[in-house]
Design a protein around this motif. Structure first.
Motif, PDB file in Angstrom:
ATOM      1  N   VAL A 138      -3.916  -1.803   3.818  1.00 20.86           N
ATOM      2  CA  VAL A 138      -4.607  -2.398   3.585  1.00 20.86           C
ATOM      3  C   VAL A 138      -5.701  -3.100   4.532  1.00 20.86           C
ATOM      4  CG1 VAL A 138      -3.839  -5.146   3.404  1.00 20.86           C
ATOM      5  CG2 VAL A 138      -2.300  -3.054   3.377  1.00 20.86           C
ATOM      6  N   ASN A 139      -6.981  -3.372   3.385  1.00 17.95           N
ATOM      7  CA  ASN A 139      -8.126  -3.750   4.260  1.00 17.95           C
ATOM      8  C   ASN A 139      -8.657  -5.379   3.910  1.00 17.95           C
ATOM      9  OD1 ASN A 139      -9.875  -3.637   5.671  1.00 17.95           O
ATOM     10  ND2 ASN A 139     -11.081  -2.671   4.349  1.00 17.95           N
ATOM     11  N   ASN A 140      -8.534  -5.870   4.888  1.00 21.44           N
ATOM     12  CA  ASN A 140      -9.074  -7.535   4.204  1.00 21.44           C
ATOM     13  C   ASN A 140      -8.080  -7.761   3.367  1.00 21.44           C
ATOM     14  OD1 ASN A 140     -11.421  -7.497   6.185  1.00 21.44           O
ATOM     15  ND2 ASN A 140     -12.415  -6.240   5.022  1.00 21.44           N
ATOM     16  N   GLY A 141      -7.013  -7.427   3.300  1.00 21.80           N
ATOM     17  CA  GLY A 141      -5.671  -8.150   2.581  1.00 21.80           C
ATOM     18  C   GLY A 141      -5.703  -7.253   0.838  1.00 21.80           C
ATOM     19  N   ASP A 142      -6.640  -6.599   0.629  1.00 22.03           N
ATOM     20  CA  ASP A 142      -5.946  -5.513  -0.778  1.00 22.03           C
ATOM     21  C   ASP A 142      -5.778  -4.455  -0.065  1.00 22.03           C
ATOM     22  OD1 ASP A 142      -7.993  -7.743  -2.042  1.00 22.03           O
ATOM     23  OD2 ASP A 142      -9.564  -6.466  -1.356  1.00 22.03           O
ATOM     24  N   VAL A 143      -4.406  -3.737  -1.090  1.00 21.93           N
ATOM     25  CA  VAL A 143      -4.278  -2.701  -0.887  1.00 21.93           C
ATOM     26  C   VAL A 143      -5.564  -1.125  -1.406  1.00 21.93           C
ATOM     27  CG1 VAL A 143      -2.503  -1.070  -1.799  1.00 21.93           C
ATOM     28  CG2 VAL A 143      -1.581  -3.291  -1.255  1.00 21.93           C
ATOM     29  N   VAL A 144      -5.906  -0.656  -0.610  1.00 23.71           N
ATOM     30  CA  VAL A 144      -6.789  -0.195  -0.703  1.00 23.71           C
ATOM     31  C   VAL A 144      -6.376   1.405  -1.012  1.00 23.71           C
ATOM     32  CG1 VAL A 144      -8.999  -0.990   0.705  1.00 23.71           C
ATOM     33  CG2 VAL A 144      -7.263   0.615   2.164  1.00 23.71           C
ATOM     34  N   ALA A 145      -5.189   1.888  -0.801  1.00 17.43           N
ATOM     35  CA  ALA A 145      -4.432   3.771  -0.749  1.00 17.43           C
ATOM     36  C   ALA A 145      -3.025   3.154  -0.521  1.00 17.43           C
ATOM     37  CB  ALA A 145      -4.584   4.779   0.089  1.00 17.43           C
ATOM     38  N   THR A 146      -2.327   4.353  -1.257  1.00 12.41           N
ATOM     39  CA  THR A 146      -1.002   3.984  -1.683  1.00 12.41           C
ATOM     40  C   THR A 146      -0.219   5.531  -1.258  1.00 12.41           C
ATOM     41  OG1 THR A 146      -0.556   2.335  -3.187  1.00 12.41           O
ATOM     42  CG2 THR A 146       1.398   3.427  -3.249  1.00 12.41           C
ATOM     43  N   GLY A 147       0.346   5.196  -0.475  1.00 13.31           N
ATOM     44  CA  GLY A 147       0.706   6.828  -0.554  1.00 13.31           C
ATOM     45  C   GLY A 147       1.776   6.938  -1.607  1.00 13.31           C
ATOM     46  N   THR A 148       1.993   8.647  -1.410  1.00 10.20           N
ATOM     47  CA  THR A 148       3.289   9.204  -2.427  1.00 10.20           C
ATOM     48  C   THR A 148       4.551   8.651  -2.293  1.00 10.20           C
ATOM     49  OG1 THR A 148       1.647  10.773  -2.423  1.00 10.20           O
ATOM     50  CG2 THR A 148       3.688  11.108  -3.019  1.00 10.20           C
ATOM     51  N   LEU A 149       5.970   8.243  -3.003  1.00 13.62           N
ATOM     52  CA  LEU A 149       6.851   8.331  -2.908  1.00 13.62           C
ATOM     53  C   LEU A 149       7.572   9.598  -1.995  1.00 13.62           C
ATOM     54  CD1 LEU A 149       7.640   6.153  -5.415  1.00 13.62           C
ATOM     55  CD2 LEU A 149       7.601   5.000  -3.068  1.00 13.62           C
ATOM     56  N   THR A 150       8.721   9.625  -1.240  1.00 16.74           N
ATOM     57  CA  THR A 150       8.711  10.697  -0.239  1.00 16.74           C
ATOM     58  C   THR A 150      10.081  10.471   0.240  1.00 16.74           C
ATOM     59  OG1 THR A 150       6.596  10.620   0.642  1.00 16.74           O
ATOM     60  CG2 THR A 150       8.088  11.563   1.788  1.00 16.74           C
ATOM     61  N   PRO A 151      11.179  11.248  -0.429  1.00 18.13           N
ATOM     62  CA  PRO A 151      12.454  11.154  -0.656  1.00 18.13           C
ATOM     63  C   PRO A 151      12.639  11.725   0.927  1.00 18.13           C
ATOM     64  CG  PRO A 151      12.391  12.892  -1.684  1.00 18.13           C
ATOM     65  CD  PRO A 151      10.652  11.771  -1.537  1.00 18.13           C
ATOM     66  N   PHE A 152      13.530  11.649   1.441  1.00 21.79           N
ATOM     67  CA  PHE A 152      14.606  12.116   2.837  1.00 21.79           C
ATOM     68  C   PHE A 152      15.839  11.496   3.147  1.00 21.79           C
ATOM     69  CE2 PHE A 152      13.238   7.782   4.816  1.00 21.79           C
ATOM     70  CZ  PHE A 152      13.872   7.568   5.336  1.00 21.79           C
ATOM     71  N   ALA A 153      16.782  12.425   3.594  1.00 23.84           N
ATOM     72  CA  ALA A 153      17.799  11.807   3.853  1.00 23.84           C
ATOM     73  C   ALA A 153      18.657  12.119   5.854  1.00 23.84           C
ATOM     74  CB  ALA A 153      18.665  13.340   3.142  1.00 23.84           C
ATOM     75  N   PHE A 154      19.585  11.767   5.639  1.00 28.46           N
ATOM     76  CA  PHE A 154      20.367  11.716   6.661  1.00 28.46           C
ATOM     77  C   PHE A 154      21.385  13.076   6.944  1.00 28.46           C
ATOM     78  CE2 PHE A 154      18.146   7.764   7.341  1.00 28.46           C
ATOM     79  CZ  PHE A 154      17.400   7.085   8.890  1.00 28.46           C
ATOM     80  N   PHE A 155      21.424  13.618   8.044  1.00 25.82           N
ATOM     81  CA  PHE A 155      23.068  14.222   8.029  1.00 25.82           C
ATOM     82  C   PHE A 155      22.983  13.960  10.118  1.00 25.82           C
ATOM     83  CE2 PHE A 155      24.871  18.273   9.018  1.00 25.82           C
ATOM     84  CZ  PHE A 155      26.064  18.216   8.251  1.00 25.82           C
ATOM     85  N   LEU A 156      24.060  13.375   9.957  1.00 20.84           N
ATOM     86  CA  LEU A 156      24.319  12.521  11.413  1.00 20.84           C
ATOM     87  C   LEU A 156      26.052  13.506  11.898  1.00 20.84           C
ATOM     88  CD1 LEU A 156      22.909   8.455  11.487  1.00 20.84           C
ATOM     89  CD2 LEU A 156      22.062  11.160  11.833  1.00 20.84           C
ATOM     90  N   ALA A 157      26.097  13.363  10.970  1.00 18.59           N
ATOM     91  CA  ALA A 157      27.644  14.837  11.567  1.00 18.59           C
ATOM     92  C   ALA A 157      27.883  15.135  12.712  1.00 18.59           C
ATOM     93  CB  ALA A 157      28.377  15.671   9.956  1.00 18.59           C
TER      94      ALA A 157
END
Length: 967
Positions: A138-157
């Motif tokens: 965001v720059n001066n209130g405007d969204v100037v770039a949007t990142g890729t939707l990125t999946p991830f997962a937890f494995f906390l066993a």
């Protein structure tokens, strides 16, 4: 592939577009287009652009609070740019855009000033939950770039492996899936694979579409000694580097085709340079061959992800091989192997064992239960392996020529174990009472505290100066191919209890004294000379009686019924006579001229103390008038000694001597009788023995007397002294553990005494610090690689009388007499330092020897230990000072002759775990968990042994006569 790849692909397509284009739409999500104008496109970087870095779909997150990181690229002033981060839950096979619009929001942060953001405190992720995140710039209130939707997962066993090792992010190997360039058939025959070849045997390429994650795989077979192996030469820049840690994983399965009887298979990986030996035999470790490690026992017939224990490269390697084997002798097993991944890891080698129950069995933790495989039961395997020479394995840590190099080594050699209840409840006081000794262990051990003033006073003796005579002409040329480079040898015996027994039984010859009856010492048929020759006969016959061995030698004699001064005078007089006239030099028919122009003293037991004091007095006789009055000027004797080799030397006396002498004339005389009969004569007239003992060399062997009266002379001997010490598990435990023989011992002398340790005798035993735990919780100290009839006495020797978190040491802190690497946290300083030495004394060998084998080294077993006659045959290098090499005392070859053997017990466990997977093309992008069996090998216990090569067939004498005084 992931979303970042397509962002970069879009940039490339934009740069390749024609100038006539006014607007380009790239649909990545399937619903929402990302629109770029040519005015916004820079062919070197997309401006502006947000690139997510971590976490991503390639590897599960194993910490509960990860940090999100991203990159932002743009032109111009970025000072006003902030970021918005949104994280939502993600269901399996759900469209990413639908998840972003419909699913619960987990994190919704705005106005972030940095390109990173920590998972918020208080937000608890699901143990195996999947999430989707996206960043907006965001720059001066405007969204100037949007990142890729990125999946991830937890494995906390809480499982005994790092789930990140399931992810092959930077494989050093090529053709991971064993499918590129595939042609079915025998590998390197009609069968082919890119980058893989047959190391030996007959591996077979299979292309039936039934691979682990792709079509192809390789089938290999093997038993404990022979089999098939595949290999790959790593590409330049991708080779294994000395000191780095590596994780190896693969897919594997057991093949049951009705021909192989084995119910399991083991895969072993090998790093090497050059080529492996041919012939189909599994390679052993060598200078350019190292074992990366072995898989657990693979029993599943379905594809299983196998995680090898982390390995540290001991040198640079550019090849890897994998072979199949079994842990059960000659049984043959077959395995399929696929998806091999070798990568650098931040994980460390396994040094923390699993928890065990009181019987030493591995405990399957409750938190594992939900992930255990329903079809593959946990399995333990136990065995030993020779890992090769220590210098090949650990020179990258530091110089391994002395045995102090462990200061820089990781504490991973000795782990795990359980102390049996019988050792935890051992009652020494009760054992003393059962023997009829009405003292506690502390009271009996207190006998060592007697000082010189408490000792019997010897009858004064007058010695005349030794007649040095006229030296014979020096026309003897030594045979430099013989022992000690052909030097002459002088043998000085130790305490001879038979002399006491003969004296008490009425043998008038045993009652003769020096110098009143010199014939009993110097004549061929003299009593003491015969006793000395009997003492050394087997030793001399073993090491000198050979057609190619031509050392001249002599045996000197002294009376143990007299004190040390008389012994020293008698020894110097006999050496002087041999030097000057050739008297008693053997072989008798040889050239005796100029005997001992350069000689070596070989001593045993009390003979070491006699030798040291004699050489110190000889050297001082050059200028000290008081010594000249008794001994004459015999300094030339010391000048002509090249070295002194001391087998199990009594440099600090013996607690058994203290116990006997201290109570000889006390109300506890029956205690002395018990000890004397155990140590000296089984049947004797004890009342007649007491006055003999009170005038004997035993008084000088009381540790307080030895060190206070003679220690300064031991410390000033001009002759370099090499020590060979013994630490035996048997002997007289009830006396050893009281403190009379503090710490490790050979049944008569403590190892501190034999190693010429200069610590005050009241401070013994020397020791090292362990982890701060109570003494009977020292499970790592218990030698689990030998019979309990040996390991238990060693354990008691090391833990009784040492203190809360310390253990008794041998000549070196880091190795036991069996060669077991000790769990040293820190070496104790003075007055408990195991590496303290009298001046000019150098430890060389320590072994499992008992004292009574003494110089009788014709056998390779140092007396079987009770109760089952277990073999005691280990020898361990114990060099603490490089001077031993640089001075020519020890041959430098032995610096590289220490081998490592490991005895271990492992637990192989197969878990059923979720491995995150993502697909970005064709759209829409999807995410799911691939639940797969994963087999790991975790440690139950380990004992590492560093022993000299040939220890099974050699003894201390062999090493001394082969590797000392080479020139």
């Amino acid at each position: 592939m992931n979303g970042q790849f397509f962002a970069r692909l879009g940039t490339f397509l934009l740069c390749a577009a024609t100038l006539a284009a006014q607007e380009i739409h790239i649909n990545r999500s399937g619903t929402t287009p990302l629109i770029y104008s040519l005015d916004d496109v820079n062919c070197l970087s997309v401006t502006p652009r947000v690139d997510p870095v971590s976490p991503d779909e390639r590897c599960p997150v194993t910490e509960s609070a990860p940090t999100f990181t991203w990159d932002f690229a743009a032109e111009g002033d970025l000072s006003a740019v902030t970021y918005n981060l949104k994280v939502v839950e993600l269901q399996e096979d759900q469209d990413f855009n639908e998840a972003l619009e419909l699913n619960p929001v987990v994190v919704d942060a705005t106005g972030i000033s940095e390109t990173s953001y920590d998972w918020p405190a208080g937000v608890v992720p699901q143990e195996t939950g999947a999430y989707l995140w996206r960043v907006e710039a965001v720059n001066n209130g405007d969204v100037v770039a949007t990142g890729t939707l990125t999946p991830f997962a937890f494995f906390l066993a809480d499982l005994p492996f790092d789930a990140r090792e399931l992810c092959c992010l930077e494989n050093l190997l090529q053709n991971e899936g064993l499918s590129d360039g595939i042609q079915a058939g025998p590998l390197d025959g009609v069968g082919t694979l890119d980058h893989w070849s047959a190391a030996y045997g007959s591996p077979t390429v299979v292309d039936d579409g039934d691979g682990c994650e792709d079509a192809g795989y390789v089938r290999i077979s093997g038993d404990a000694e022979n089999g098939d192996a595949i290999q790959q030469t790593l590409a330049p820049g991708m080779t294994m580097t000395q000191g780095s840690n590596y994780s190896l994983t693969c897919c594997a399965r057991l093949v049951l085709d009705g021909l192989e009887p084995a119910d399991h298979v083991v895969l072993r990986a090998v790093a090497f340079n050059g080529s492996l030996p041919g012939g189909g035999a599994h390679p052993g470790p060598a200078a350019d061959i190292a074992w990366i490690g072995a898989s657990g026992t693979i029993t599943s017939v379905e594809w299983t992800k196998v995680i090898f224990p982390v390995w540290t490269a001991n040198k640079d390697f550019d090849n890897i091989a994998i072979h199949a084997m079994t842990a059960d002798g000659e049984l043959l097993a077959t395995a399929d192997i696929d998806n091999v991944c070798l990568q650098v890891t931040n994980s460390e080698p396994i040094c923390t064992p699993v928890e065990t129950d009181p019987q030493g069995e591995a405990i399957i933790q409750p938190q594992w239960q939900g992930y255990l495989s329903a079809t593959t039961a946990p399995r333990t395997d136990e065995g030993s392996q020779d890992n090769g020479f220590v210098h090949d394995l650990y020179d990258y840590i530091g110089e391994t020529t002395t045995d102090l190099w462990y200061e820089n080594a990781p504490d991973c050699f000795t782990q795990g174990g359980t102390v049996p209840e019988e050792l935890e409840t051992y009652d020494l006081d009760a054992e003393l009472q059962a023997m009829g000794i009405p003292l506690t262990a502390a009271e009996l051990g207190g006998l060592l505290e007697r000082d010189e003033a408490d000792m019997p006073v010897a009858v004064p003796q007058v010695f005349a100066p030794i007649d040095v005579g006229t030296a014979l002409p020096c026309d003897y040329v030594r045979d430099k191919d013989s022992r000690f480079d052909g030097r002459d040898i002088i043998f000085i015996h130790g305490l001879d209890p038979t002399q006491f027994c003969d004296h008490v039984s009425g043998d008038v010859r045993a009652r003769e004294t020096w110098p009143a009856s010199p014939g009993q010492f110097m004549d061929q048929n003299g009593y003491f000379r015969q006793r000395a020759r009997t003492y050394w006969w087997t030793h001399i016959d073993t090491y000198l009686n050979h057609p190619n061995i031509h050392n001249r030698h002599m045996v000197v004699a002294y009376s143990c019924n007299q004190g040390l001064r008389a012994a020293v005078h008698a020894v110097l007089a006999q050496i002087a006579a041999a030097m000057d006239t050739g008297q008693n030099v053997e072989p008798e028919n040889g050239n005796t001229n100029c005997f001992a122009r350069e000689a070596v003293i070989v001593s045993h037991s009390a003979g070491a103390l006699v030798a040291d004091v004699a050489m110190a007095i000889a050297a001082r006789s050059a200028w000290d008038p008081l010594i000249q009055a008794e001994f004459g000027n015999v300094s030339y004797i010391a000048n002509r000694m090249r070295a002194h080799i001391a087998f199990q030397g009594a440099f600090n006396g013996s607690g058994l001597a203290a116990a006997t002498v201290s109570v000889m004339n006390s109300p506890l005389v029956h205690v002395a009788e018990i000890i004397s009969r155990l140590v000296f004569c089984e049947t004797l007239n004890f009342n007649a023995l007491a006055p003999v003992i009170n005038q004997s060399i035993l008084v000088d062997l009381v540790p307080a007397v030895t060190q206070s009266r003679w220690g300064w002379l031991v410390n000033s001997t001009p002759v370099p002294t090499l020590t060979a010490a013994g630490g035996h598990p048997a002997g007289l435990p009830v006396l050893q553990h009281t403190g009379l023989l503090p710490g490790l011992d050979d049944g008569v002398l403590s190892m501190d005494c034999q190693c010429a340790n200069s610590n005050p005798v009241w401070s013994n035993p020397s020791n090292f610090h362990m982890t701060g735990i109570p003494v009977f919780d020292h499970a790592r100290l218990l030698d689990m690689g030998i019979e309990t009839s040996r390991s238990w006495p060693y354990f008691l020797d090391q833990t009784i009388n040492t203190g809360w978190n310390r253990a008794a040491a041998g000549c070196i802190a880091y190795n036991s007499p069996t060669g077991m690497v000790q769990p040293v946290t820190a070496v104790s300083p003075w007055p408990h330092n195991p590496h303290a030495r009298y001046n000019n004394h150098f430890s060389f060998i320590q072994s499992a020897a008992d004292h009574n084998s003494g110089p009788d080294f014709d056998q390779r077993n140092y007396k079987g230990s009770s109760p089952n006659g277990a073999v005691n045959s280990e020898e361990v290098r114990a060099v603490t000072d490089n001077f031993a090499y640089t001075s020519g005392l020890v041959h430098p070859d032995i610096a590289n002759l220490v081998r490592e053997e490991r005895k271990e017990r492992w637990l192989s466990v197969t878990f059923h775990v979720p491995i995150p997977r993502a697909r970005f093309w064709p759209p829409p992008p999807r995410f799911w968990f691939d639940w797969r069996p994963v087999t790991i090998r975790t440690l139950v216990w380990r004992r590492t042994y560093h022993r000299l090569q040939n220890w099974q067939d050699w003894n201390m004498g062999d090493y001394v006569y082969v590797y000392t005084l080479p020139n």
